[in-house]
Design a protein around this motif. Structure first.
Motif, mmCIF file in Angstrom:
data_model
loop_
_atom_site.group_PDB
_atom_site.id
_atom_site.type_symbol
_atom_site.label_atom_id
_atom_site.label_comp_id
_atom_site.label_asym_id
_atom_site.label_seq_id
_atom_site.Cartn_x
_atom_site.Cartn_y
_atom_site.Cartn_z
ATOM 1 N N LYS A 59 23.011 -12.842 -3.232
ATOM 2 C CA LYS A 59 23.674 -11.772 -2.487
ATOM 3 C C LYS A 59 23.298 -11.845 -1.010
ATOM 4 O O LYS A 59 22.135 -11.973 -0.658
ATOM 5 C CB LYS A 59 23.273 -10.412 -3.046
ATOM 6 N N LYS A 60 24.317 -11.763 -0.145
ATOM 7 C CA LYS A 60 24.082 -11.774 1.299
ATOM 8 C C LYS A 60 24.218 -10.363 1.863
ATOM 9 O O LYS A 60 25.121 -9.621 1.487
ATOM 10 C CB LYS A 60 25.084 -12.680 2.015
ATOM 11 N N ASP A 61 23.333 -10.022 2.780
ATOM 12 C CA ASP A 61 23.419 -8.737 3.463
ATOM 13 C C ASP A 61 24.305 -8.836 4.696
ATOM 14 O O ASP A 61 24.869 -7.832 5.150
ATOM 15 C CB ASP A 61 22.021 -8.267 3.865
ATOM 16 N N LEU A 62 24.414 -10.044 5.242
ATOM 17 C CA LEU A 62 25.253 -10.273 6.421
ATOM 18 C C LEU A 62 25.756 -11.709 6.356
ATOM 19 O O LEU A 62 24.977 -12.633 6.158
ATOM 20 C CB LEU A 62 24.464 -10.053 7.706
ATOM 21 N N SER A 63 27.064 -11.888 6.518
ATOM 22 C CA SER A 63 27.652 -13.228 6.514
ATOM 23 C C SER A 63 28.408 -13.464 7.808
ATOM 24 O O SER A 63 29.214 -12.632 8.223
ATOM 25 C CB SER A 63 28.611 -13.401 5.324
ATOM 26 N N LEU A 64 28.133 -14.599 8.428
ATOM 27 C CA LEU A 64 28.777 -14.968 9.681
ATOM 28 C C LEU A 64 29.452 -16.319 9.516
ATOM 29 O O LEU A 64 28.837 -17.276 9.042
ATOM 30 C CB LEU A 64 27.746 -15.039 10.819
ATOM 31 N N LEU A 65 30.715 -16.400 9.898
ATOM 32 C CA LEU A 65 31.459 -17.647 9.831
ATOM 33 C C LEU A 65 31.431 -18.337 11.184
ATOM 34 O O LEU A 65 31.685 -17.711 12.216
ATOM 35 C CB LEU A 65 32.914 -17.392 9.431
ATOM 36 N N VAL A 66 31.134 -19.625 11.188
ATOM 37 C CA VAL A 66 31.117 -20.407 12.423
ATOM 38 C C VAL A 66 32.349 -21.302 12.453
ATOM 39 O O VAL A 66 32.643 -22.020 11.488
ATOM 40 C CB VAL A 66 29.841 -21.264 12.517
ATOM 41 N N ILE A 67 33.085 -21.232 13.552
ATOM 42 C CA ILE A 67 34.309 -22.019 13.725
ATOM 43 C C ILE A 67 34.170 -22.869 14.984
ATOM 44 O O ILE A 67 33.761 -22.373 16.038
ATOM 45 C CB ILE A 67 35.548 -21.110 13.878
ATOM 46 N N ASP A 68 34.510 -24.142 14.880
ATOM 47 C CA ASP A 68 34.532 -25.010 16.054
ATOM 48 C C ASP A 68 35.800 -24.725 16.846
ATOM 49 O O ASP A 68 36.914 -24.801 16.314
ATOM 50 C CB ASP A 68 34.495 -26.475 15.627
ATOM 51 N N ALA A 69 35.635 -24.372 18.123
ATOM 52 C CA ALA A 69 36.774 -23.965 18.950
ATOM 53 C C ALA A 69 37.832 -25.056 19.062
ATOM 54 O O ALA A 69 39.031 -24.783 19.053
ATOM 55 C CB ALA A 69 36.289 -23.563 20.342
ATOM 56 N N GLY A 70 37.385 -26.293 19.162
ATOM 57 C CA GLY A 70 38.328 -27.382 19.348
ATOM 58 C C GLY A 70 39.101 -27.735 18.098
ATOM 59 O O GLY A 70 40.258 -28.168 18.173
ATOM 60 N N TYR A 71 38.488 -27.544 16.944
ATOM 61 C CA TYR A 71 39.101 -27.949 15.678
ATOM 62 C C TYR A 71 39.761 -26.781 14.956
ATOM 63 O O TYR A 71 40.774 -26.937 14.278
ATOM 64 C CB TYR A 71 38.042 -28.578 14.773
ATOM 65 N N THR A 129 33.381 -11.779 5.372
ATOM 66 C CA THR A 129 32.540 -12.031 6.525
ATOM 67 C C THR A 129 32.333 -10.767 7.359
ATOM 68 O O THR A 129 33.168 -9.863 7.375
ATOM 69 C CB THR A 129 33.128 -13.140 7.418
ATOM 70 N N ASP A 130 31.199 -10.710 8.033
ATOM 71 C CA ASP A 130 30.881 -9.583 8.911
ATOM 72 C C ASP A 130 31.109 -9.927 10.375
ATOM 73 O O ASP A 130 30.977 -9.059 11.246
ATOM 74 C CB ASP A 130 29.419 -9.164 8.707
ATOM 75 N N GLY A 131 31.426 -11.186 10.648
ATOM 76 C CA GLY A 131 31.657 -11.605 12.018
ATOM 77 C C GLY A 131 32.015 -13.080 12.072
ATOM 78 O O GLY A 131 31.665 -13.859 11.178
ATOM 79 N N VAL A 132 32.741 -13.468 13.109
ATOM 80 C CA VAL A 132 33.137 -14.860 13.314
ATOM 81 C C VAL A 132 32.544 -15.336 14.629
ATOM 82 O O VAL A 132 32.671 -14.655 15.659
ATOM 83 C CB VAL A 132 34.674 -15.011 13.344
ATOM 84 N N ILE A 133 31.880 -16.478 14.590
ATOM 85 C CA ILE A 133 31.304 -17.068 15.793
ATOM 86 C C ILE A 133 32.100 -18.323 16.127
ATOM 87 O O ILE A 133 32.157 -19.265 15.338
ATOM 88 C CB ILE A 133 29.819 -17.420 15.580
ATOM 89 N N VAL A 134 32.752 -18.329 17.286
ATOM 90 C CA VAL A 134 33.558 -19.471 17.717
ATOM 91 C C VAL A 134 32.756 -20.249 18.761
ATOM 92 O O VAL A 134 32.389 -19.700 19.808
ATOM 93 C CB VAL A 134 34.908 -19.016 18.297
ATOM 94 N N VAL A 135 32.494 -21.519 18.445
ATOM 95 C CA VAL A 135 31.655 -22.353 19.299
ATOM 96 C C VAL A 135 32.500 -23.362 20.063
ATOM 97 O O VAL A 135 33.187 -24.195 19.456
ATOM 98 C CB VAL A 135 30.597 -23.103 18.467
ATOM 99 N N GLY A 136 32.469 -23.271 21.392
ATOM 100 C CA GLY A 136 33.195 -24.233 22.200
ATOM 101 C C GLY A 136 34.078 -23.573 23.240
ATOM 102 O O GLY A 136 34.168 -22.353 23.337
#
Length: 328
Positions: A150-162, A186-193
């Motif tokens: 069980k997760k208390d917080l889930s964050l999705l990471v997305i590559d900005a270019g892809y 998910t509790d949040g999305v992190i876009v890298v790039g």
């Protein structure tokens, strides 16, 4: 794994259409596995840093940056990883003095230089060991699709270019599950790039955080230097572009399969190429930990840091799962 060209957005290949029946089968089997999985919890918060596409998205740098914030805030952080690419199944605490990449995988070795790190094919068993060892928060590097813990917080990471590629499920596309399904959990999305495409988030109310990869401060030594670069990661071009952005002159850029196990002959050929150009031989930290001690002596590692555009927003989200619980 290396993402095939037909997974990319805008590809004109017919393969995604041909493979669609297999994607439907994949979705069916995945759904059955989810229903059959028993989800269990541990006594400390669990934060999952995951993604929905196969291949590199930048999860590990994100996990490290979040760990540094939590450690600075006084929390005893332990990483939990499956240990992809290693022969050990765990639960096992990673020791930098004992373990090699072939034992525990490459990413756990990187994580272990920041905080105690556990590998376990059974995530619940690994989390239990971490709690017994004194963890008061667990950071999962990957595991978003794993339902055993069980997760208390889930964050999705997305590559900005892809982004999400062609938006199709495996094997027709890069998605491990549908975007709708993932965003519901998910509790949040992190876009890298740089210059991210947020179209897949239309109509979604989850928080979105922007981050970018920057060269580590000590990498200034590469400015203006000729380099022969090599990488065996999900998206090698990101590494090559980062080197150029850092001011290095990339003479040759050589790609290897993701999680590639470098042989002595591979390294000697790379060393010869670098010598031919009077250039430095440079690779990623993830590749560096897979090299032998001899090969490391002939290779420069290019380290990076991750910077959030508005770190306080993410920090507030993290603090929210801690509540008012006291810690040492």
């Amino acid at each position: 794994m290396r993402a095939p060209e037909y997974w990319k957005k805008g590809s004109q290949s017919v393969l995604p259409t041909v493979l669609t029946p297999f994607s439907m089968l994949y979705a069916l089997i995945d759904g059955i596995n989810r229903k059959m999985t028993n989800t269990r919890s541990v006594d400390v918060p669990v934060v999952c840093i995951g993604n929905i596409v196969a291949g590199g998205a930048g999860k590990t740098p994100v996990a490290i940056e979040i760990a540094r914030f939590l450690i600075h805030s006084g929390w005893s952080v332990h990483f939990l990883s499956r240990g992809y690419g290693g022969k050990e199944k765990g639960p096992l605490r990673v020791s930098l003095d004992v373990h090699r990449a072939e034992d525990v995988g490459d990413e756990p070795l990187i994580l272990a230089s920041v905080a105690p790190t556990w590998i376990a094919s059974d995530r619940y068993a690994g989390a239990t060991k971490a709690v017994e060892a004194g963890a008061d928060i667990i950071l999962m590097d990957d595991g978003f699709q794993n339902r055993s813990l069980k997760k208390d917080l889930s964050l999705l990471v997305i590559d900005a270019g892809y982004g999400i590629g062609n938006g199709r499920l495996l094997p027709a596309g890069p998605l491990r599950e549908t975007v709708v399904s993932a965003l519901q959990r998910t509790d949040g999305v992190i876009v890298v790039g740089e210059k991210p495409d947020f179209s897949f988030l239309d109509g979604v109310s989850v928080p979105v955080f922007s981050a970018r990869i920057v060269p580590h401060a000590l990498q200034k030594e590469l400015v203006g230097e000729k380099v022969v670069a090599f990488a065996g990661i999900g998206r090698p071009q990101k590494f090559f572009d980062s080197l150029i952005d850092a001011g290095a002159e990339v003479i040759e850029a050589l790609e290897f399969p993701d999680h590639y196990s470098f042989k002595r002959d591979d390294i000697m050929k790379l060393v010869e190429k670098a010598a031919l150009h009077n250039a430095a031989l440079v690779t990623t930290r993830k590749d560096y930990v897979r090299l032998t001690d001899e090969a490391r002596m002939m290779t420069t590692v290019f380290d990076i840091d991750l910077m959030f555009e508005q770190p306080d927003r993410l920090q507030q989200l993290l603090k929210g799962i801690m509540g008012s619980r006291e810690h040492a």
